[in-house]
Design a protein around this motif. Structure first.
Motif, PDB file in Angstrom:
ATOM      1  N   ILE A   1     -23.066  81.916   1.281  1.00  0.00           N
ATOM      2  CA  ILE A   1     -23.922  82.873   0.582  1.00  0.00           C
ATOM      3  C   ILE A   1     -25.364  82.659   1.033  1.00  0.00           C
ATOM      4  N   PRO A   2     -26.030  83.683   1.527  1.00  0.00           N
ATOM      5  CA  PRO A   2     -27.430  83.528   1.957  1.00  0.00           C
ATOM      6  C   PRO A   2     -28.366  83.520   0.754  1.00  0.00           C
ATOM      7  N   PRO A   3     -29.669  83.297   0.959  1.00  0.00           N
ATOM      8  CA  PRO A   3     -30.629  83.369  -0.155  1.00  0.00           C
ATOM      9  C   PRO A   3     -30.764  84.813  -0.651  1.00  0.00           C
ATOM     10  N   VAL A   4     -30.115  85.117  -1.753  1.00  0.00           N
ATOM     11  CA  VAL A   4     -30.180  86.442  -2.369  1.00  0.00           C
ATOM     12  C   VAL A   4     -30.584  86.297  -3.829  1.00  0.00           C
ATOM     13  N   GLY A   5     -31.013  87.399  -4.415  1.00  0.00           N
ATOM     14  CA  GLY A   5     -31.405  87.389  -5.813  1.00  0.00           C
ATOM     15  C   GLY A   5     -30.207  87.297  -6.738  1.00  0.00           C
ATOM     16  N   PRO A   6     -30.420  86.862  -7.974  1.00  0.00           N
ATOM     17  CA  PRO A   6     -29.306  86.773  -8.923  1.00  0.00           C
ATOM     18  C   PRO A   6     -28.819  88.155  -9.348  1.00  0.00           C
ATOM     19  N   SER A   7     -27.635  88.184  -9.913  1.00  0.00           N
ATOM     20  CA  SER A   7     -27.087  89.434 -10.433  1.00  0.00           C
ATOM     21  C   SER A   7     -27.934  89.930 -11.598  1.00  0.00           C
ATOM     22  N   ILE A   8     -28.084  91.242 -11.698  1.00  0.00           N
ATOM     23  CA  ILE A   8     -28.766  91.885 -12.824  1.00  0.00           C
ATOM     24  C   ILE A   8     -27.763  92.826 -13.465  1.00  0.00           C
ATOM     25  N   LEU A   9     -27.309  92.478 -14.660  1.00  0.00           N
ATOM     26  CA  LEU A   9     -26.240  93.225 -15.314  1.00  0.00           C
ATOM     27  C   LEU A   9     -26.631  93.771 -16.675  1.00  0.00           C
ATOM     28  N   GLN A  10     -27.798  93.362 -17.217  1.00  0.00           N
ATOM     29  CA  GLN A  10     -28.154  93.722 -18.584  1.00  0.00           C
ATOM     30  C   GLN A  10     -29.177  94.851 -18.684  1.00  0.00           C
ATOM     31  N   CYS A  11     -29.681  95.340 -17.571  1.00  0.00           N
ATOM     32  CA  CYS A  11     -30.691  96.400 -17.607  1.00  0.00           C
ATOM     33  C   CYS A  11     -30.004  97.763 -17.648  1.00  0.00           C
ATOM     34  N   ARG A  12     -30.564  98.664 -18.438  1.00  0.00           N
ATOM     35  CA  ARG A  12     -29.949  99.983 -18.616  1.00  0.00           C
ATOM     36  C   ARG A  12     -30.109 100.872 -17.391  1.00  0.00           C
ATOM     37  N   ILE A  13     -31.172 100.715 -16.636  1.00  0.00           N
ATOM     38  CA  ILE A  13     -31.455 101.643 -15.546  1.00  0.00           C
ATOM     39  C   ILE A  13     -31.371 100.992 -14.154  1.00  0.00           C
ATOM     40  N   ILE A  14     -31.288  99.664 -14.087  1.00  0.00           N
ATOM     41  CA  ILE A  14     -31.187  98.975 -12.800  1.00  0.00           C
ATOM     42  C   ILE A  14     -30.114  97.897 -12.897  1.00  0.00           C
ATOM     43  N   LYS A  15     -29.203  97.903 -11.935  1.00  0.00           N
ATOM     44  CA  LYS A  15     -28.177  96.861 -11.860  1.00  0.00           C
ATOM     45  C   LYS A  15     -28.093  96.354 -10.424  1.00  0.00           C
ATOM     46  N   VAL A  16     -27.835  95.040 -10.294  1.00  0.00           N
ATOM     47  CA  VAL A  16     -27.595  94.415  -8.997  1.00  0.00           C
ATOM     48  C   VAL A  16     -26.268  93.682  -9.102  1.00  0.00           C
TER      49      VAL A  16
END
Length: 407
Positions: A264-279
């Motif tokens: 796994i390369p240096p990537v940002g953490p998962s974003i799962l709790q935002c209503r308008i943006i998810k990663v």
């Protein structure tokens, strides 16, 4: 022309590490100071601080309204996560106060909301940002402003039952080109858990069954999907962050991966709790069949911030509590088995003399058939086992599993 007497207006955050930008999470205290340097005595009305945090999305799309007309549609939305206001300087009496020439410091401190914030993020169609803004008000002079951003990272602990659970799946398809069938291709893959942190290596266990008349190439990818939502419309951006290529699997053959590593390369953490943006992240194990569409098996991943604890009682208790079968993960079986304990250490000589009876004489064998079968069992219960040897005295031919169906 009015000479500006403010030589410097700056915001400095307190950080536990020298020369390192501070990083905060929900419930943390953000502290620092506002630095003000004046070239001469100056009248000030107020010095105000405003801390904000927003998730914002915005993009435009062209729409056709006919053969010769078109218009542009804007999509935007935002969610507020932080709104804190504070007055750092306010005159005690009157409308203004006078500060002498030189350097002045105004400390500030505020606590981030206890409820879960969202990790800072920068994307093509949106962002999640946090900042502190300072406004300096003076009579007859435009307001002087300065803004400085800070980073928020919400911790994701992968040492939870949901993220420690193994992920597995199977998928197959019939390879067709126009009206002709080339045969079936199937993929079975599994990984040891769902949660990982950047820099870790994911061992991929997979089996590729190629029943077609063509060779296929297995591959694995780690993909990132950014999802932006505004006014009921969704915009996505997908990218591949890591790849793994396997050996070609011939026609009507089977290939296996026994823990192929993909880092796994240096990537940002998962974003799962935002209503308008998810990663979100996925591990895709695929097979490319020439002349037809690709077969892909997707296994979900979560990129965390708190790495895996050493494998021990905590993980074992979690797996037993949720009934997770981890047998296929035990890859550290010793190739050289340990010899069994010596017979004398298990059974003493006194027990042998007490329980083992001598064999009857030759002339008494005629009456042995009338004795119960349990008698013979007791006689041989404590007999010493054969001498241990690491070389099999009676080797047998193994029926090895053939890799190719045509062999």
């Amino acid at each position: 022309m009015i000479l500006d007497k403010v030589k410097r207006l700056d915001i400095v955050f307190e950080s536990p590490e020298v020369d390192s930008p501070p990083v905060f999470s929900s419930g943390d205290v953000v502290s620092g100071k506002v630095l003000l340097e004046l070239s001469a005595a100056t009248r000030l009305q107020s010095l105000k601080l405003h801390a904000e945090g927003f998730a914002k999305v915005h993009w435009t799309e062209s729409r056709s309204a006919g053969s010769s007309t078109a218009y542009t549609q804007n999509y935007s939305d935002e969610v507020e996560y932080l709104n804190h206001r504070e007055v750092l300087l306010q005159p005690d009496t009157g409308d203004t106060t006078v500060l002498h020439a030189g350097k002045h410091e105004f400390p500030f401190s505020f606590q981030l909301p206890e409820e879960t914030l969202v990790t800072s993020f920068e994307g093509k169609y949106g962002s999640i940002r946090y900042w502190v803004k300072v406004k300096l008000h003076r009579p007859w002079v435009p307001v002087r402003k300065i803004k400085k951003e800070f980073t928020v990272i919400e911790p994701i602990d992968i040492n939870t039952p949901a993220l420690l659970a193994p992920q597995a799946g199977t998928k197959d398809k019939m390879a067709r080109v126009w009206y002709r069938n080339y045969g079936q291709v199937s993929v079975t893959a599994k990984i040891d858990r769902k949660g990982y942190t950047p820099g870790e290596v994911i061992p991929v266990f997979a089996e590729f069954d190629n029943a077609t008349s063509r060779s296929v190439v297995p591959k694995a990818y780690i993909t990132q999907t950014q999802t932006f939502v505004a006014r009921g419309t969704m915009k996505q951006k997908r990218s591949v962050v890591a790849t793994l290529s396997g050996d070609t699997v011939g026609a009507r053959c089977r290939g296996t991966w026994h823990g192929r590593a993909i880092k796994i390369p240096p990537v940002g953490p998962s974003i799962l709790q935002c209503r308008i943006i998810k990663v979100e992240y996925l591990l895709k194990v695929s097979v490319s069949v020439p002349g037809t569409s690709k077969l892909s098996l997707e296994l979900p991943l979560v990129m965390g911030t708190i790495p895996l604890h050493p494998f021990g009682s905590r993980t074992s208790s979690v797996s037993s509590q949720y009934g997770v079968n981890l047998e296929w993960l035990r890859m550290t079986v010793s190739e050289q088995p340990e010899p069994p304990p010596d017979y004398s250490t298990v059974v003493s000589g006194a027990e042998v003399e007490q329980n083992v009876r001598p064999l009857p004489d030759e002339e008494d064998f005629s009456g042995m058939l009338g004795r119960p079968f349990s008698t013979y069992v007791r006689e041989f219960r404590l007999r010493p086992p054969p001498v241990y040897s690491e070389v099999d005295p009676n080797p047998q031919a193994y029926n090895m599993r053939r890799r190719c169906m045509t062999c």
